[in-house]
Every structure is written in C-alpha cells, then in structure tokens.
Design a protein around this motif. Structure first.
Motif, mmCIF file in Angstrom:
data_model
loop_
_atom_site.group_PDB
_atom_site.id
_atom_site.type_symbol
_atom_site.label_atom_id
_atom_site.label_comp_id
_atom_site.label_asym_id
_atom_site.label_seq_id
_atom_site.Cartn_x
_atom_site.Cartn_y
_atom_site.Cartn_z
ATOM 1 N N CYS A 147 0.961 -1.223 -0.037
ATOM 2 C CA CYS A 147 -0.056 -0.262 0.010
ATOM 3 C C CYS A 147 0.956 1.241 0.014
ATOM 4 O O CYS A 147 1.818 1.259 0.819
ATOM 5 C CB CYS A 147 -0.910 0.064 1.295
ATOM 6 S SG CYS A 147 -2.056 -1.274 1.055
ATOM 7 N N GLY A 148 0.370 2.224 -0.812
ATOM 8 C CA GLY A 148 1.185 3.461 -1.018
ATOM 9 C C GLY A 148 1.033 3.966 -2.181
ATOM 10 O O GLY A 148 0.371 3.624 -2.981
ATOM 11 N N ARG A 149 1.498 5.078 -2.203
ATOM 12 C CA ARG A 149 1.250 6.179 -3.563
ATOM 13 C C ARG A 149 2.382 5.677 -4.694
ATOM 14 O O ARG A 149 3.460 5.477 -4.387
ATOM 15 C CB ARG A 149 1.516 7.638 -3.407
ATOM 16 C CG ARG A 149 0.525 8.375 -2.266
ATOM 17 C CD ARG A 149 -0.791 8.247 -2.846
ATOM 18 N NE ARG A 149 -1.960 9.113 -2.105
ATOM 19 C CZ ARG A 149 -2.363 10.367 -2.330
ATOM 20 N NH1 ARG A 149 -1.662 10.877 -3.146
ATOM 21 N NH2 ARG A 149 -3.290 10.775 -1.571
ATOM 22 N N LEU A 150 1.681 5.531 -5.678
ATOM 23 C CA LEU A 150 2.520 5.009 -6.905
ATOM 24 C C LEU A 150 2.494 6.030 -7.888
ATOM 25 O O LEU A 150 1.281 6.629 -8.612
ATOM 26 C CB LEU A 150 1.919 3.805 -7.584
ATOM 27 C CG LEU A 150 2.721 2.856 -8.565
ATOM 28 C CD1 LEU A 150 4.051 2.466 -8.060
ATOM 29 C CD2 LEU A 150 1.708 1.763 -9.305
ATOM 30 N N PRO A 151 3.748 6.595 -8.393
ATOM 31 C CA PRO A 151 3.729 7.483 -9.381
ATOM 32 C C PRO A 151 3.434 6.982 -10.792
ATOM 33 O O PRO A 151 3.581 5.837 -11.115
ATOM 34 C CB PRO A 151 5.262 8.115 -9.262
ATOM 35 C CG PRO A 151 5.623 7.610 -8.042
ATOM 36 C CD PRO A 151 5.076 6.479 -7.811
ATOM 37 N N LEU A 152 2.225 7.781 -11.541
ATOM 38 C CA LEU A 152 2.395 7.307 -13.007
ATOM 39 C C LEU A 152 3.098 8.214 -13.806
ATOM 40 O O LEU A 152 3.565 9.188 -13.717
ATOM 41 C CB LEU A 152 0.880 7.965 -13.136
ATOM 42 C CG LEU A 152 -0.341 7.295 -12.296
ATOM 43 C CD1 LEU A 152 -1.572 7.948 -12.544
ATOM 44 C CD2 LEU A 152 -0.321 5.794 -12.437
ATOM 45 N N SER A 153 3.166 7.414 -14.931
ATOM 46 C CA SER A 153 4.084 8.164 -16.131
ATOM 47 C C SER A 153 3.002 9.113 -16.808
ATOM 48 O O SER A 153 2.020 9.252 -16.687
ATOM 49 C CB SER A 153 4.387 6.916 -17.093
ATOM 50 O OG SER A 153 3.514 6.711 -17.885
ATOM 51 N N GLU A 154 3.901 9.900 -17.709
ATOM 52 C CA GLU A 154 3.117 11.030 -18.318
ATOM 53 C C GLU A 154 2.131 10.084 -19.237
ATOM 54 O O GLU A 154 1.197 10.855 -19.611
ATOM 55 C CB GLU A 154 4.181 11.756 -19.259
ATOM 56 C CG GLU A 154 4.717 12.840 -18.564
ATOM 57 C CD GLU A 154 5.348 12.679 -16.966
ATOM 58 O OE1 GLU A 154 5.226 13.297 -16.230
ATOM 59 O OE2 GLU A 154 6.347 11.691 -16.972
ATOM 60 N N TRP A 155 2.588 9.038 -19.840
ATOM 61 C CA TRP A 155 1.645 8.509 -20.772
ATOM 62 C C TRP A 155 0.355 8.260 -20.193
ATOM 63 O O TRP A 155 -0.621 8.061 -20.607
ATOM 64 C CB TRP A 155 2.212 7.273 -21.397
ATOM 65 C CG TRP A 155 3.587 7.689 -22.254
ATOM 66 C CD1 TRP A 155 4.822 6.918 -22.302
ATOM 67 C CD2 TRP A 155 3.575 8.559 -23.360
ATOM 68 N NE1 TRP A 155 5.664 7.696 -23.217
ATOM 69 C CE2 TRP A 155 4.884 8.422 -23.738
ATOM 70 C CE3 TRP A 155 2.831 9.404 -23.828
ATOM 71 C CZ2 TRP A 155 5.339 9.303 -24.919
ATOM 72 C CZ3 TRP A 155 3.280 10.267 -24.838
ATOM 73 C CH2 TRP A 155 4.516 10.261 -25.256
#
Length: 454
Positions: free
Chosen positions: A10-18
């Motif tokens: 569990c946690g925050r997952l960064p997303l890519s620009e795409w």
C-alpha cells in the motif's frame, strides 16, 4: 467490492506521463458465453469473484484508486479497496445479441455504468458486470481505467485472471515499476534537445472547411456498424496497396493495419464528400514497448502507447491509390523511435498543467477529444490477445469492444476464429454510413457479404 485475497503493498505509486494524457476514463469490452451445461450462474459468479480476488494480488494497482495532485496530474494510491463486481439479468436471449445486432443503447446496459460526476478517487479502476440472459447464456463486461493500463496491459490482466479461474498459476508477472518511463521524476536539467518533428498529436485536429468549431459535427446523430474482411479480402487489399505505390519504406510491404486503416480513411473521406482541399488526419496508436532502447521490461504494466497522427488532404487520399494512404500512415508510425519517445516524455514533463491533454469526460460528452468529421481514429487490436478468453467453461462465442459513439471512432479486431480475418467496428454519422458501407466493399476483391448493422 472484490478485494485482493492476500495483503498487498500500500502506498502512492507515481504514474508516467503516458498514463496521465489522452483517455483516462474506462475502456469497456464485452464477452458473450453460452450456458455451460454443468455449471449454474451462481457457481460461475463465485468462480469469477474468487479468481478476481487472487488476480488482484499480483495486479494490486488495479485494486487502488486515482488521486489528483497538483497541475492536472494524477497519482495511483494502492490501498486494496478493490474492484467492483456487478450482477445483472436480461430478458433477452444470447441469440438476440450474439450476432452483434445491438443498438448502442443495448450495449450501454450490458456494460458497467461509470458515474464520472463522482470524485475520481471514488471510482473503481476495474468494474465487472456479469449479465445473465434468459436462455442461460451470459455476458461478461469489463471496464478498466485507461489511466492505469493500456490495451496490452489490460489484456495481460484479463488473461491472467482467466488462468486463475481455470486453476492455473500466473504465467507472466506484471512489471509494476513505472520509473522505467521516469514516472514521478522532474524534467531533465539540462533538457533534452528537441526532436526534429512537430507535435501535431497534441494539437487540435483539422476542422471542416468553413467551420470555426466542431460543435455542429459533434451534434450529428451517429450509428455503429460492424464490417468483416476475410483473409482473402485483406490479402487483396494489401496487394493493392503494395502494387499501387512503389516500394514501401524499409523494404517491407504494408502491414494489415496500414492497409485496412488506409482503406477506412479513404472510404470515410469519400463518404463524407469532402472538398479536395480539406485537411484530414488519422489518429494512430503506437506501442512503444519494443521501440525504446533498451525495450521496456517484459510484462510492463501501464500505458506504453503513443498517439500519433497521419495527415493528408482528402483530395489526395481519394484521387491517389490505396498505397498512398498506407504510406502516410507508415510515415507517422515510423517516426516513433527511442529519441522521439524520450523527447515526448520530456515535453510533457515540462508542461505546467496536463489538463489540456486529458479526456476526463464520459462517452457522449460534448467535451474532450473529437476525431470526427473530417478526421478518423483507427485503433488496432490486431496483435492483442482479445479472443479465446476461457474462464473454465469454454471460449466466448462473441467478443465486442464495448460502446463506440463518437463519429470517426473505430477499432480493428482479429476475427474470432483466428483465420486471418479482420473485423472493423466503426462509428460514423448516420448520413454517411450507407455510403461508407458501399465504398468499403467496392475495391477489387472486396465484397459486401459480411456486414452487420448495429
């Protein structure tokens, strides 16, 4: 709500620009199955829910929720809230829907209804609807957030889910670290040199000559149709394209996609009766996984497709042979190399706000991207494992790519029997569909024996 059956990270997952541009709403697909003689619908439902809970362990981002951060950007909060599972009943029979003779309204009821008026963090990323018909057959519809998975990743998940339902183990572990696409990282300093290309994919598509907005075209009534091309017909079109426009670049013949998409583009321009000087573009979706150096890891889970556009004047498309249209599409696809991909990522990272690149709107909205008249969008699912989805009671009798209600929206699918045939699902204005049908089967070696109106 179906949650992972084991504890997950569990946690925050960064997303890519795409992940954060283009379509960030849900993409639906529908599979139809005959009634298994040895299983009742309760057993089928329990099997689907149990296997889904197991599939959400390795694919745990799909059990999370999206959250807005600053500047029109998104993060994925992995919190194991789960996927939504809906059970419904229909008074229709499978035979009434199995030939795809469905209205868009009918398909709407067979697909999960996503309420985009809710805050985005309240929307499940995966919504499943199991619809039982009165004959005992059923439809399985899935809506998966495009902000989390492109077509290849979504089908990776769906096919692994079916393996769990059959009692098998995970075949390919998803690669979940989006930092290979520099997710969550700041722009480079110093920045990359600008690639030698225009960023036309981020500009507004051409308008009809004489019109200052696309609002009039958005309001036109549309209809959906299904066209089928046999392998012989596809081969005939490819021969026509390759023989009509010299030697294609790279010394290889035009692909099935380049050929059929070019044919669709030309027929649409003719059916719409464009002026010869009308600019037009065709939206093309290109998978970057093997175009990067090094290629993305096997099983990369996220968005790795780029939208590019092929451009032309309608007069050139309709007056020149099919190979010309295919050559314009190939030129757009071939510019997508490692330098191009990294330059586009950097371009987006340097944007103060990504909102203008996003489609946040539900189907039928008058906002968001519009590739209708005078333009087209042709998405290829030809190389994706969209057919043969077996959860333990046999393969589907029909698969459909969900609702398509925007003028110019279309998708190419492999034939259900794996015989080399191609299925086109296309949405056009009502006033243009009859002419398109006639033109689509007018070329040499093409006939109109396989047409279904929706």
């Amino acid at each position: 709500m179906v949650r992972p059956n084991e504890p997950t990270w569990c946690g925050r997952l960064p997303l890519s620009e795409w992940d954060q541009i283009g379509t960030i709403t849900h993409v639906p697909t529908i599979y139809f199955y005959r009634s298994p003689q040895t299983l009742n619908i309760s057993t089928i439902s329990n099997t689907l829910k149990d296997s889904l809970s197991r599939a959400l362990v390795p694919f745990y981002p799909l059990a999370g929720r999206l959250h807005w951060i600053e500047n029109g950007r998104l993060e994925l909060q992995c919190n194991a809230i789960g996927a939504q599972f809906i059970e419904a009943e229909s008074s229709s029979t499978l035979e009434e829907v199995g030939d795809l003779s469905l209205s868009s309204e009918y398909l709407y009821h067979l697909s999960p209804n996503v309420d985009y008026t809710l805050p985005i963090h309240e929307l499940p990323l995966v919504i499943v609807q199991l619809t039982t018909f009165k004959c005992g057959g059923f439809g399985l519809s899935l809506a998966i957030s495009h902000a989390v998975a492109d077509g290849q990743s979504a089908l990776h998940f769906i096919n692994e889910w079916s393996r769990f339902a059959r009692g098998e183990t995970l075949e390919m572990v998803p690669f979940l670290d989006r930092k290979v696409l520099r997710a969550g990282e700041p722009p480079l300093a110093p920045p990359l040199p600008a690639a030698c290309h225009s960023r036309s994919e981020f500009e507004h598509p051409p308008l009809l000559l004489g019109q200052s907005t696309n609002m009039e075209q958005r309001k036109k009534k549309t209809t959906v149709a299904i066209f089928k091309l046999s392998k012989q017909q596809v081969d005939g079109l490819r021969n026509l394209a390759n023989l009509s426009w010299g030697n294609p670049s790279n010394g290889r013949g035009y692909t099935r996609y380049e050929t059929v998409a070019g044919h669709v583009w030309r027929c649409a321009c003719k059916a719409r009766e464009h002026k010869v000087e009308q600019p037009t573009c065709l939206g093309v979706c290109v998978d970057s996984r093997c175009r990067m150096k090094p290629p993305l890891p096997k099983g990369y889970f996220g968005n790795a497709t780029l939208d590019v556009v092929a451009t032309s004047l309608s007069g050139d498309l309709v007056s020149r042979p099919l190979g010309y249209a295919s050559s314009r599409i190939r030129e757009a696809i071939e510019k997508v190399n490692d330098e191009y991909i990294k330059s586009e990522i950097e371009f987006l990272k340097n944007q103060k706000d990504l909102s203008r690149f996003q489609d946040l709107h539900a189907i039928s909205s008058d906002k968001g991207p519009f590739y209708g008249n005078p333009n087209m969008g042709v998405v290829s699912w030809l190389t994706l494992p969209v057919n043969g989805l077996d959860f333990g009671w046999g393969k589907e009798v029909q698969m459909y790519p969900g609702t398509h209600e925007f003028d110019g929206d279309s998708v190419l699918l492999p034939g259900l029997d794996g015989d080399g045939s191609i299925v086109l699902a296309i949405c056009l204005q009502v006033d243009h569909m009859a002419a398109f049908k006639k033109l689509f089967y007018q070329e040499d070696q093409i006939n109109h024996a396989n047409y279904v109106n929706v």
